[in-house]
Design a protein around this motif. Structure first.
Motif, PDB file in Angstrom:
ATOM      1  N   ARG A   1       0.814  -1.205   0.000  1.00  0.00           N
ATOM      2  CA  ARG A   1       0.000   0.000   0.000  1.00  0.00           C
ATOM      3  C   ARG A   1       0.856   1.268   0.000  1.00  0.00           C
ATOM      4  O   ARG A   1       0.568   2.229  -0.712  1.00  0.00           O
ATOM      5  CB  ARG A   1      -0.926   0.001   1.220  1.00  0.00           C
TER       6      ARG A   1
ATOM      7  N   SER B   1       5.039   2.223  -3.496  1.00  0.00           N
ATOM      8  CA  SER B   1       4.532   2.014  -4.860  1.00  0.00           C
ATOM      9  C   SER B   1       5.521   1.246  -5.727  1.00  0.00           C
ATOM     10  O   SER B   1       5.122   0.472  -6.599  1.00  0.00           O
ATOM     11  CB  SER B   1       4.196   3.365  -5.512  1.00  0.00           C
TER      12      SER B   1
ATOM     13  N   ARG C   1       5.145  -2.297  -4.990  1.00  0.00           N
ATOM     14  CA  ARG C   1       3.833  -2.716  -5.499  1.00  0.00           C
ATOM     15  C   ARG C   1       3.889  -3.006  -6.996  1.00  0.00           C
ATOM     16  O   ARG C   1       3.456  -4.064  -7.438  1.00  0.00           O
ATOM     17  CB  ARG C   1       2.792  -1.635  -5.206  1.00  0.00           C
ATOM     18  N   TRP C   2       4.434  -2.085  -7.796  1.00  0.00           N
ATOM     19  CA  TRP C   2       4.444  -2.298  -9.244  1.00  0.00           C
ATOM     20  C   TRP C   2       5.388  -3.425  -9.644  1.00  0.00           C
ATOM     21  O   TRP C   2       5.083  -4.207 -10.552  1.00  0.00           O
ATOM     22  CB  TRP C   2       4.832  -1.005  -9.970  1.00  0.00           C
TER      23      TRP C   2
END
Length: 435
Positions: A22, A25, A28-29
């Motif tokens: 969360r 980023s 996350r990607w």
């Protein structure tokens, strides 16, 4: 109250994964792109093995295919330290995904046994690019996290994506290949590479970002001056990194590669369950599902304590070997699946914890070289993993049980060797263990 605190602790441990995705980023990607490309990889595996089974049905042809998949990254991995000096890691990842997108589409041209050279060539190209992609992706992790706690979490997520996609990708790949056809599976695989490239374009981080790493004896000051002779000197001084870096090779040679062949061969022994593609999907799906939870549960007890991680590796060697032995007699299907689950759980824990030790302990200046050498070694030696299954083709009813028993013995020996190394205590631990 103790039970409540324990439940709360487990809940907090599990939420660290969602929290990291969360709020970071870049993680996350990178993680989403990894999940997507792995999902397609298992579609590709099912489709390509079924294509070989249709056009050239023999254990030797299947062993050649898996041998190419395993050996081709050997030619890409050594180039990583030199390419990343001239190209951003993110750019390299995107380029590799785009090329793999077109290489998978080329598989749609295969129509007859005479066209199998296209399959072998494109699988080789994909493996070559994977040889650069995987070490670079791993080397990025320490650059996009804030501390070792986040590094351990991100590394576990990486292993979870691999096991989850075995469960989901293999299961759905088997169904789609059986019901919709081989070419549909190849199209799905190609689109996942395109989607992965798009997700990586969303990443933004500084070239030298990431926490400082401890330096080992004999490490050059910067990665610009590191060469492979430097790597050999570094590993000679730091034998612990050599042993830990060899663990994925052991898992590949004695578990991952041979069981791919053996379990495809086994699928024809359970025709009462369904077509071969469905049975293979179930076998790999159950194994992936079981091993998905293994790092999550185990890290509740080990955290980032490196001593606990090392002891967990010993137990994982034993668990992998026991899972092999359960499959040796070609047992009833439920027993076979239980053995597959145990083998996968042990293998994924060895893979996950050896990665965490290397990522957190290897000096930043040596990281690209160590990770690329690790990936080169596991793929180079991984070719040996297809030899034993190929030898069973003459008498599968006798050869398959012998192969599983022999592979189980290899992991028993590995457990004894690693336990002896821990008893001798010639390794380093972080000065402060971070939970």
């Amino acid at each position: 109250m103790p039970e409540a605190r324990a439940g709360t602790s487990i809940f907090q441990h599990l939420t660290q994964y969602s929290d990291l995705l969360r709020y970071n980023s870049n993680v996350r990607w990178l993680w989403f792109s990894h999940v997507l490309s792995l999902f397609g990889d298992w579609f590709n595996f099912i489709a390509s093995t079924q294509l070989v089974a249709q056009l050239a049905p023999s254990p030797l042809a299947l062993s050649i295919l898996i041998g190419i998949r395993t050996a081709s990254p050997v030619f890409g991995a050594p180039l990583v330290p030199y390419i990343v000096r001239r190209m951003r890691r993110r750019t390299l990842l995107i380029g590799a995904d785009v090329i793999r997108f077109f290489s998978v589409l080329a598989l749609l041209l295969i129509r007859s046994p005479e066209d199998l050279w296209i399959l072998y060539t494109m699988i080789g190209l994909q493996g070559f690019l994977a040889g650069m992609f995987m070490p670079v992706r791993m080397a990025i992790l320490p650059k996009i996290v804030a501390n070792e706690h986040e590094l351990g979490t991100a590394n576990t997520l990486s292993s979870l994506s691999w096991t989850a996609m075995i469960a989901l990708g293999m299961s759905l790949g088997g169904v789609v290949t059986a019901k919709a056809g081989i070419n549909v599976s190849f199209v799905v695989d190609s689109l996942t590479f395109l989607g992965s490239a798009g997700l990586i374009t969303l990443m933004h981080y500084e070239r030298n970002a990431g926490p400082d790493q401890p330096r080992g004896t004999g490490t050059p000051a910067t990665d610009e001056r590191v060469t492979y002779p430097d790597l050999f000197r570094f590993l000679r001084v730091n034998l612990d990194f050599l042993f830990v870096g060899s663990m994925k090779t052991i898992v590949t040679v004695f578990s991952f590669v041979p069981t791919q062949v053996l379990q495809v061969m086994l699928s024809y022994r359970y025709e009462h369950i369904g077509p071969s593609a469905i049975v293979v999907g179930i076998i790999f799906g159950i194994g992936g599902l079981a091993s998905f939870f293994a790092p999550l549960v185990t890290r509740v007890f080990t955290g980032n304590d490196h001593m606990k991680l090392r002891h967990a590796v010993t137990m994982s060697f034993l668990l992998t070997g026991f899972g092999m032995w359960l499959q040796a007699p070609i047992p009833p299907f439920p027993v076979l699946l239980f053995g597959v689950a145990l083998r996968n759980v042990g293998a994924v824990l060895i893979w996950t914890f050896s990665s965490q030790i290397l990522l957190s302990r290897v000096p930043a200046a040596m990281r690209d070289h160590v990770l690329s050498a690790e990936f080169l070694l596991l793929n180079l030696a991984g070719v040996l993993g297809v030899v034993l299954p190929a030898l069973t083709s003459g008498n599968p009813d006798r050869g398959i049980p012998i192969a599983f028993f022999a592979l189980g013995m290899c992991f028993a020996v590995g457990a004894a060797g690693w336990a002896l190394w821990l008893m001798r205590g010639r390794y380093s631990l972080p000065e402060v263990e971070q939970e």
